[in-house]
Scaffold this motif. Structure first.
Motif, PDB file in Angstrom:
ATOM      1  N   ARG A 195      -3.812  19.572 -12.178  1.00 46.23           N
ATOM      2  CA  ARG A 195      -4.020  19.435 -13.245  1.00 46.23           C
ATOM      3  C   ARG A 195      -2.575  18.734 -13.659  1.00 46.23           C
ATOM      4  O   ARG A 195      -2.970  17.425 -14.745  1.00 46.23           O
ATOM      5  CB  ARG A 195      -3.624  20.771 -14.724  1.00 46.23           C
ATOM      6  CG  ARG A 195      -4.122  22.164 -14.715  1.00 46.23           C
ATOM      7  CD  ARG A 195      -4.402  23.198 -15.583  1.00 46.23           C
ATOM      8  NE  ARG A 195      -3.820  21.943 -16.639  1.00 46.23           N
ATOM      9  CZ  ARG A 195      -2.673  23.139 -17.566  1.00 46.23           C
ATOM     10  NH1 ARG A 195      -2.481  24.432 -17.901  1.00 46.23           N
ATOM     11  NH2 ARG A 195      -2.350  22.128 -18.789  1.00 46.23           N
ATOM     12  N   LYS A 196      -2.520  17.972 -12.666  1.00 45.02           N
ATOM     13  CA  LYS A 196      -1.856  16.576 -12.429  1.00 45.02           C
ATOM     14  C   LYS A 196      -1.951  15.944 -11.079  1.00 45.02           C
ATOM     15  O   LYS A 196      -1.911  16.372 -10.419  1.00 45.02           O
ATOM     16  CB  LYS A 196       0.047  17.583 -12.355  1.00 45.02           C
ATOM     17  CG  LYS A 196       1.053  15.698 -12.143  1.00 45.02           C
ATOM     18  CD  LYS A 196       2.376  16.386 -12.548  1.00 45.02           C
ATOM     19  CE  LYS A 196       3.157  15.974 -13.269  1.00 45.02           C
ATOM     20  NZ  LYS A 196       4.426  15.614 -12.794  1.00 45.02           N
ATOM     21  N   ILE A 197      -1.834  14.607 -11.802  1.00 46.35           N
ATOM     22  CA  ILE A 197      -2.086  13.925 -10.618  1.00 46.35           C
ATOM     23  C   ILE A 197      -0.789  12.578 -10.083  1.00 46.35           C
ATOM     24  O   ILE A 197      -0.600  12.505 -10.881  1.00 46.35           O
ATOM     25  CB  ILE A 197      -3.434  12.784 -10.714  1.00 46.35           C
ATOM     26  CG1 ILE A 197      -3.833  13.876 -10.388  1.00 46.35           C
ATOM     27  CG2 ILE A 197      -3.746  11.872  -9.453  1.00 46.35           C
ATOM     28  CD1 ILE A 197      -5.982  12.802 -10.889  1.00 46.35           C
ATOM     29  N   ASP A 198       0.213  13.101  -9.068  1.00 46.60           N
ATOM     30  CA  ASP A 198       1.607  11.630  -9.785  1.00 46.60           C
ATOM     31  C   ASP A 198       1.007  10.143  -8.741  1.00 46.60           C
ATOM     32  O   ASP A 198       0.361  11.071  -7.801  1.00 46.60           O
ATOM     33  CB  ASP A 198       2.132  12.584  -8.858  1.00 46.60           C
ATOM     34  CG  ASP A 198       3.356  13.626  -9.462  1.00 46.60           C
ATOM     35  OD1 ASP A 198       2.902  13.106 -10.864  1.00 46.60           O
ATOM     36  OD2 ASP A 198       3.805  14.154  -9.160  1.00 46.60           O
ATOM     37  N   ILE A 199       0.529   9.302  -8.547  1.00 42.99           N
ATOM     38  CA  ILE A 199       0.623   8.403  -8.151  1.00 42.99           C
ATOM     39  C   ILE A 199       1.661   7.610  -7.843  1.00 42.99           C
ATOM     40  O   ILE A 199       2.791   7.613  -8.613  1.00 42.99           O
ATOM     41  CB  ILE A 199      -0.531   7.664  -8.980  1.00 42.99           C
ATOM     42  CG1 ILE A 199      -1.944   8.985  -9.743  1.00 42.99           C
ATOM     43  CG2 ILE A 199      -0.962   6.708  -8.604  1.00 42.99           C
ATOM     44  CD1 ILE A 199      -1.941   7.704 -10.851  1.00 42.99           C
ATOM     45  N   SER A 200       2.150   7.093  -6.610  1.00 42.43           N
ATOM     46  CA  SER A 200       2.875   6.648  -5.834  1.00 42.43           C
ATOM     47  C   SER A 200       2.248   5.258  -5.785  1.00 42.43           C
ATOM     48  O   SER A 200       1.249   5.029  -4.831  1.00 42.43           O
ATOM     49  CB  SER A 200       3.245   7.325  -5.192  1.00 42.43           C
ATOM     50  OG  SER A 200       4.830   6.437  -4.087  1.00 42.43           O
ATOM     51  N   MET A 201       3.143   4.097  -5.469  1.00 41.82           N
ATOM     52  CA  MET A 201       2.919   2.781  -5.152  1.00 41.82           C
ATOM     53  C   MET A 201       3.493   2.942  -3.636  1.00 41.82           C
ATOM     54  O   MET A 201       3.341   1.937  -2.819  1.00 41.82           O
ATOM     55  CB  MET A 201       3.295   1.726  -5.739  1.00 41.82           C
ATOM     56  CG  MET A 201       3.405   1.626  -7.513  1.00 41.82           C
ATOM     57  SD  MET A 201       1.367   2.213  -8.069  1.00 41.82           S
ATOM     58  CE  MET A 201       1.174   0.860  -7.219  1.00 41.82           C
ATOM     59  N   TYR A 202       3.519   4.106  -2.844  1.00 42.12           N
ATOM     60  CA  TYR A 202       4.243   3.610  -1.717  1.00 42.12           C
ATOM     61  C   TYR A 202       3.302   4.475  -0.829  1.00 42.12           C
ATOM     62  O   TYR A 202       2.937   5.865  -1.299  1.00 42.12           O
ATOM     63  CB  TYR A 202       5.860   4.052  -1.549  1.00 42.12           C
ATOM     64  CG  TYR A 202       6.592   2.601  -2.197  1.00 42.12           C
ATOM     65  CD1 TYR A 202       6.939   2.089  -2.120  1.00 42.12           C
ATOM     66  CD2 TYR A 202       7.589   3.264  -3.463  1.00 42.12           C
ATOM     67  CE1 TYR A 202       7.614   0.387  -2.492  1.00 42.12           C
ATOM     68  CE2 TYR A 202       8.163   2.383  -4.052  1.00 42.12           C
ATOM     69  CZ  TYR A 202       8.396   1.359  -4.141  1.00 42.12           C
ATOM     70  OH  TYR A 202       9.400   0.403  -4.932  1.00 42.12           O
ATOM     71  N   ASP A 203       3.400   4.502   0.504  1.00 40.68           N
ATOM     72  CA  ASP A 203       2.706   4.966   1.846  1.00 40.68           C
ATOM     73  C   ASP A 203       3.638   6.492   2.100  1.00 40.68           C
ATOM     74  O   ASP A 203       3.912   6.298   2.915  1.00 40.68           O
ATOM     75  CB  ASP A 203       1.856   4.175   2.856  1.00 40.68           C
ATOM     76  CG  ASP A 203       1.146   5.005   3.080  1.00 40.68           C
ATOM     77  OD1 ASP A 203       0.883   6.342   3.341  1.00 40.68           O
ATOM     78  OD2 ASP A 203       0.264   4.112   3.906  1.00 40.68           O
ATOM     79  N   PRO A 204       3.279   7.755   2.043  1.00 41.38           N
ATOM     80  CA  PRO A 204       3.440   8.402   2.750  1.00 41.38           C
ATOM     81  C   PRO A 204       3.932   8.651   3.973  1.00 41.38           C
ATOM     82  O   PRO A 204       4.064   9.271   4.410  1.00 41.38           O
ATOM     83  CB  PRO A 204       2.631  10.083   1.824  1.00 41.38           C
ATOM     84  CG  PRO A 204       1.684   9.177   1.148  1.00 41.38           C
ATOM     85  CD  PRO A 204       1.862   7.850   1.004  1.00 41.38           C
ATOM     86  N   ARG A 205       2.741   7.950   4.566  1.00 36.96           N
ATOM     87  CA  ARG A 205       2.509   7.995   5.707  1.00 36.96           C
ATOM     88  C   ARG A 205       3.324   6.802   7.035  1.00 36.96           C
ATOM     89  O   ARG A 205       3.304   7.498   7.718  1.00 36.96           O
ATOM     90  CB  ARG A 205       1.724   8.013   5.965  1.00 36.96           C
ATOM     91  CG  ARG A 205       0.360   9.304   5.991  1.00 36.96           C
ATOM     92  CD  ARG A 205      -1.019   9.279   6.160  1.00 36.96           C
ATOM     93  NE  ARG A 205      -1.600  10.136   5.606  1.00 36.96           N
ATOM     94  CZ  ARG A 205      -3.133  10.080   5.408  1.00 36.96           C
ATOM     95  NH1 ARG A 205      -3.954   9.977   6.454  1.00 36.96           N
ATOM     96  NH2 ARG A 205      -3.418  11.575   5.020  1.00 36.96           N
ATOM     97  N   ASP A 206       3.797   5.928   5.515  1.00 37.96           N
ATOM     98  CA  ASP A 206       4.927   5.216   6.204  1.00 37.96           C
ATOM     99  C   ASP A 206       6.375   4.997   6.773  1.00 37.96           C
ATOM    100  O   ASP A 206       7.110   5.047   5.789  1.00 37.96           O
ATOM    101  CB  ASP A 206       4.201   3.892   5.566  1.00 37.96           C
ATOM    102  CG  ASP A 206       5.573   2.436   6.331  1.00 37.96           C
ATOM    103  OD1 ASP A 206       5.404   2.166   7.668  1.00 37.96           O
ATOM    104  OD2 ASP A 206       5.307   1.283   5.693  1.00 37.96           O
ATOM    105  N   ARG A 207       6.907   5.914   7.900  1.00 40.59           N
ATOM    106  CA  ARG A 207       7.723   6.768   8.275  1.00 40.59           C
ATOM    107  C   ARG A 207       8.469   5.454   8.236  1.00 40.59           C
ATOM    108  O   ARG A 207      10.036   5.248   7.465  1.00 40.59           O
ATOM    109  CB  ARG A 207       7.325   7.610   9.181  1.00 40.59           C
ATOM    110  CG  ARG A 207       6.377   8.148   9.610  1.00 40.59           C
ATOM    111  CD  ARG A 207       7.329   9.653   8.195  1.00 40.59           C
ATOM    112  NE  ARG A 207       5.548  10.742   8.066  1.00 40.59           N
ATOM    113  CZ  ARG A 207       6.261  11.474   7.575  1.00 40.59           C
ATOM    114  NH1 ARG A 207       6.349  10.649   6.117  1.00 40.59           N
ATOM    115  NH2 ARG A 207       4.761  12.118   7.395  1.00 40.59           N
TER     116      ARG A 207
END
Length: 153
Positions: free
Chosen positions: A27-39
């Motif tokens: 019921r919720k979608i969070d949208i990020s402009m940063y890549d969570p896989r970019d350590r």
């Protein structure tokens, strides 16, 4: 992702554009402009999405919210909000899906509201409503007349 809860969007050239994470209850979608896989770039913070989209229990109404104003978005992590908006998200879009009977058929409708921008002095709310077809007895189907339609690009 394997659990179908994370989606990453890329530009045609392969550059990362955005990431969306779906909540467990969908019921919720969070949208990020940063890549969570970019350590290497530790900018990503799952607790600070750029936008969130939520829906009603029946999934007929959706709401898109910018979680922080443009000023807050660029603040250091230690400072959550600016003095102007005080960290309150601003609604960007409301969408409502519904069905309406037309003659012997059913029309799937979508109504969209774009609220006025509180930071812009002459901003107005805009509404987009599904144009309804009519039942045509001669062809026994729903018909939508496009006469007088103006295409705006």
């Amino acid at each position: 992702s394997d659990d179908r809860r994370e989606y990453r969007l890329f530009c045609d050239g392969g550059e990362f554009l955005m990431c969306a994470r779906v909540s467990r209850d969908c019921r919720k979608i969070d949208i990020s402009m940063y890549d969570p896989r970019d350590r290497a770039a530790s900018i990503y913070d799952p607790g600070r999405p750029a936008f969130s989209m939520t829906c009603s229990a029946d999934k007929a109404e959706w709401r898109l919210v910018q979680e922080r104003c443009d000023n807050c978005r660029h603040l250091p992590r230690t400072q959550y909000s600016c003095s102007g908006c005080r960290g309150r998200g601003s609604e960007i879009l409301r969408v409502r899906h519904h069905n309406e009977e037309v003659g012997d058929g059913i029309n799937h409708c979508m109504d969209v509201t774009v609220p006025a921008n509180s930071s812009a002095p002459n901003s107005q709310e805009h509404q987009f409503i599904t144009k309804m077809p009519v039942w045509n007895e001669k062809v026994e189907c729903l018909v939508l007349d496009f006469k007088g339609r103006k295409i705006q690009a």
